[in-house]
Design a protein around this motif. Structure first.
Motif, mmCIF file in Angstrom:
data_model
loop_
_atom_site.group_PDB
_atom_site.id
_atom_site.type_symbol
_atom_site.label_atom_id
_atom_site.label_comp_id
_atom_site.label_asym_id
_atom_site.label_seq_id
_atom_site.Cartn_x
_atom_site.Cartn_y
_atom_site.Cartn_z
ATOM 1 N N GLU A 91 -8.415 -19.501 -26.539
ATOM 2 C CA GLU A 91 -8.466 -18.424 -27.518
ATOM 3 C C GLU A 91 -9.080 -17.156 -26.921
ATOM 4 O O GLU A 91 -8.839 -16.053 -27.405
ATOM 5 C CB GLU A 91 -9.296 -18.853 -28.737
ATOM 6 C CG GLU A 91 -8.738 -20.055 -29.498
ATOM 7 C CD GLU A 91 -9.071 -21.378 -28.826
ATOM 8 O OE1 GLU A 91 -9.998 -21.409 -27.989
ATOM 9 O OE2 GLU A 91 -8.389 -22.381 -29.124
ATOM 10 N N GLU A 92 -9.893 -17.312 -25.878
ATOM 11 C CA GLU A 92 -10.523 -16.193 -25.184
ATOM 12 C C GLU A 92 -10.680 -16.556 -23.720
ATOM 13 O O GLU A 92 -10.576 -17.724 -23.347
ATOM 14 C CB GLU A 92 -11.889 -15.884 -25.800
ATOM 15 C CG GLU A 92 -12.870 -17.047 -25.718
ATOM 16 C CD GLU A 92 -14.221 -16.728 -26.335
ATOM 17 O OE1 GLU A 92 -14.467 -15.528 -26.620
ATOM 18 O OE2 GLU A 92 -15.024 -17.657 -26.536
ATOM 19 N N ASN A 93 -10.940 -15.544 -22.902
ATOM 20 C CA ASN A 93 -11.133 -15.778 -21.476
ATOM 21 C C ASN A 93 -12.462 -16.495 -21.263
ATOM 22 O O ASN A 93 -13.533 -15.941 -21.540
ATOM 23 C CB ASN A 93 -11.120 -14.435 -20.730
ATOM 24 C CG ASN A 93 -11.171 -14.608 -19.216
ATOM 25 O OD1 ASN A 93 -11.361 -15.707 -18.703
ATOM 26 N ND2 ASN A 93 -10.982 -13.514 -18.497
ATOM 27 N N LEU A 94 -12.392 -17.716 -20.791
ATOM 28 C CA LEU A 94 -13.590 -18.510 -20.532
ATOM 29 C C LEU A 94 -14.106 -18.319 -19.105
ATOM 30 O O LEU A 94 -15.122 -18.903 -18.749
ATOM 31 C CB LEU A 94 -13.286 -19.995 -20.763
ATOM 32 C CG LEU A 94 -12.823 -20.365 -22.180
ATOM 33 C CD1 LEU A 94 -12.434 -21.843 -22.224
ATOM 34 C CD2 LEU A 94 -13.907 -20.069 -23.195
ATOM 35 N N TYR A 95 -13.378 -17.538 -18.315
ATOM 36 C CA TYR A 95 -13.684 -17.355 -16.897
ATOM 37 C C TYR A 95 -13.659 -18.711 -16.199
ATOM 38 O O TYR A 95 -13.290 -19.725 -16.786
ATOM 39 C CB TYR A 95 -15.000 -16.593 -16.713
ATOM 40 C CG TYR A 95 -14.984 -15.241 -17.383
ATOM 41 C CD1 TYR A 95 -14.314 -14.167 -16.799
ATOM 42 C CD2 TYR A 95 -15.586 -15.050 -18.631
ATOM 43 C CE1 TYR A 95 -14.268 -12.933 -17.418
ATOM 44 C CE2 TYR A 95 -15.536 -13.819 -19.263
ATOM 45 C CZ TYR A 95 -14.867 -12.761 -18.649
ATOM 46 O OH TYR A 95 -14.807 -11.548 -19.277
ATOM 47 N N TRP A 96 -14.034 -18.724 -14.903
ATOM 48 C CA TRP A 96 -13.845 -19.943 -14.117
ATOM 49 C C TRP A 96 -14.682 -21.115 -14.632
ATOM 50 O O TRP A 96 -14.174 -22.211 -14.861
ATOM 51 C CB TRP A 96 -14.179 -19.664 -12.649
ATOM 52 C CG TRP A 96 -13.989 -20.843 -11.746
ATOM 53 C CD1 TRP A 96 -12.852 -21.213 -11.104
ATOM 54 C CD2 TRP A 96 -14.979 -21.836 -11.412
ATOM 55 N NE1 TRP A 96 -13.064 -22.362 -10.377
ATOM 56 C CE2 TRP A 96 -14.365 -22.772 -10.546
ATOM 57 C CE3 TRP A 96 -16.320 -22.013 -11.757
ATOM 58 C CZ2 TRP A 96 -15.042 -23.864 -10.029
ATOM 59 C CZ3 TRP A 96 -16.997 -23.114 -11.242
ATOM 60 C CH2 TRP A 96 -16.353 -24.028 -10.383
ATOM 61 N N ALA A 97 -15.969 -20.877 -14.818
ATOM 62 C CA ALA A 97 -16.868 -21.981 -15.151
ATOM 63 C C ALA A 97 -16.608 -22.529 -16.545
ATOM 64 O O ALA A 97 -16.568 -23.748 -16.756
ATOM 65 C CB ALA A 97 -18.321 -21.519 -15.029
ATOM 66 N N GLY A 98 -16.425 -21.640 -17.513
ATOM 67 C CA GLY A 98 -16.149 -22.104 -18.862
ATOM 68 C C GLY A 98 -14.839 -22.853 -18.954
ATOM 69 O O GLY A 98 -14.709 -23.841 -19.690
ATOM 70 N N ALA A 99 -13.844 -22.385 -18.197
ATOM 71 C CA ALA A 99 -12.551 -23.063 -18.177
ATOM 72 C C ALA A 99 -12.665 -24.444 -17.547
ATOM 73 O O ALA A 99 -12.084 -25.415 -18.044
ATOM 74 C CB ALA A 99 -11.527 -22.225 -17.427
ATOM 75 N N LEU A 100 -13.417 -24.551 -16.455
ATOM 76 C CA LEU A 100 -13.600 -25.857 -15.815
ATOM 77 C C LEU A 100 -14.296 -26.823 -16.774
ATOM 78 O O LEU A 100 -13.870 -27.977 -16.914
ATOM 79 C CB LEU A 100 -14.417 -25.721 -14.529
ATOM 80 C CG LEU A 100 -14.783 -27.023 -13.827
ATOM 81 C CD1 LEU A 100 -13.546 -27.828 -13.449
ATOM 82 C CD2 LEU A 100 -15.640 -26.752 -12.582
ATOM 83 N N GLU A 101 -15.335 -26.368 -17.444
ATOM 84 C CA GLU A 101 -16.041 -27.238 -18.378
ATOM 85 C C GLU A 101 -15.124 -27.682 -19.517
ATOM 86 O O GLU A 101 -15.129 -28.854 -19.908
ATOM 87 C CB GLU A 101 -17.268 -26.504 -18.934
ATOM 88 C CG GLU A 101 -18.064 -27.288 -19.956
ATOM 89 C CD GLU A 101 -18.797 -28.500 -19.392
ATOM 90 O OE1 GLU A 101 -19.343 -29.282 -20.187
ATOM 91 O OE2 GLU A 101 -18.826 -28.678 -18.147
ATOM 92 N N ARG A 102 -14.333 -26.763 -20.029
ATOM 93 C CA ARG A 102 -13.403 -27.102 -21.118
ATOM 94 C C ARG A 102 -12.394 -28.143 -20.656
ATOM 95 O O ARG A 102 -12.141 -29.144 -21.339
ATOM 96 C CB ARG A 102 -12.685 -25.821 -21.557
ATOM 97 C CG ARG A 102 -11.596 -26.020 -22.611
ATOM 98 C CD ARG A 102 -12.144 -25.957 -24.017
ATOM 99 N NE ARG A 102 -11.080 -26.106 -25.007
ATOM 100 C CZ ARG A 102 -10.348 -25.104 -25.492
ATOM 101 N NH1 ARG A 102 -10.555 -23.865 -25.074
ATOM 102 N NH2 ARG A 102 -9.436 -25.333 -26.418
#
Length: 241
Positions: free
Chosen positions: A53-64
């Motif tokens: 839904e929003e840009n999680l950037y690298w770290a947030g995307a990896l965690e998701r």
């Protein structure tokens, strides 16, 4: 090994498609586990497995991604930047799986495995040694980490508190393998070429914001002399042939 391969999409769809199709053609039997996570890119990826839904950037995307795939029974997740290209011969995913098994016979459980890179201006321990086998390192660059779900769980997830942009999180996260009872390995027989910051430079002001957040983040975890600490870690490796 229950491995899922995930490409992080942000920016031009053509860039992601190049890597996506390279992997699909390399390992057709694994197509249902080669996924694209669309990180709320301004240019959506039409064949994305999931769009944020929003840009999680690298770290947030990896965690998701780790959380979702761990719940599906994944044992490992290979998280690839979309500006990477493999220069090794196919099959690529199958080869990496077999190489990881071999590495674990030599060094024990591997928390983070990574291909070597043809060139790396920031992390010299990542650069391939032609004819070499494995390099056991203190940390890896986050352009293509293959992460053990068990290590991720023991580490308490991806710690990116205070640093939403994610620069430096790869260093801290992968450096925690040893304290968690795992090894961190670079493979000289699986090699990628990477275009550094190709996506980041397309976002106005991002590089400056990310660098500022990275400095505070690494200082808070490694200490005020974090630059020297990371430099020493980069040189602390051993070749395993």
């Amino acid at each position: 090994m229950n491995l899922y391969t995930v490409i992080l999409h942000y920016g031009p769809a053509a860039r992601t498609k190049q890597l996506h199709w390279q992997l699909m053609e390399s390992d057709p039997a694994r197509r249902d586990r080669i996924l694209v996570f669309d990180n709320a890119s301004p240019e959506p990826y039409e064949n994305a497995w999931l769009r944020g839904e929003e840009n999680l950037y690298w770290a947030g995307a990896l965690e998701r991604v780790m959380g979702i795939l761990a719940s599906k029974g994944a044992s490992h997740v290979w998280f690839l930047n979309n500006d990477a290209t493999f220069v090794s011969k196919p099959p690529l995913i199958e080869r990496a799986c077999l190489r990881l098994v071999r590495a674990e016979r030599l060094v024990g459980p591997v928390g983070v495995y990574s291909p070597a890179v043809t060139a790396n201006p920031y992390h010299p321990q990542m650069v391939e040694r032609p004819g070499g086998q494995f390099r056991q390192v203190r940390y890896v660059d986050g352009i293509a980490p293959l992460v053990s779900v068990e290590f991720w769980k023991r580490a308490g997830g991806v710690d990116f508190g205070g640093n939403p942009y994610g620069y430096g999180v790869d260093v801290w996260f992968s450096s925690r393998t040893q304290e968690s009872g795992f090894a961190c390995v670079v493979d000289h027989q699986v090699v990628i070429r990477h275009k550094y910051h190709s996506t980041a430079r397309e976002v106005n002001g991002f590089m400056a914001r990310a660098a500022e957040a990275e400095a505070g983040y690494l200082a808070g975890r490694f200490g005020s002399d974090y630059r020297e600490h990371v430099k020493l870690m980069a040189g602390d490796f051993r070749e395993i042939d």
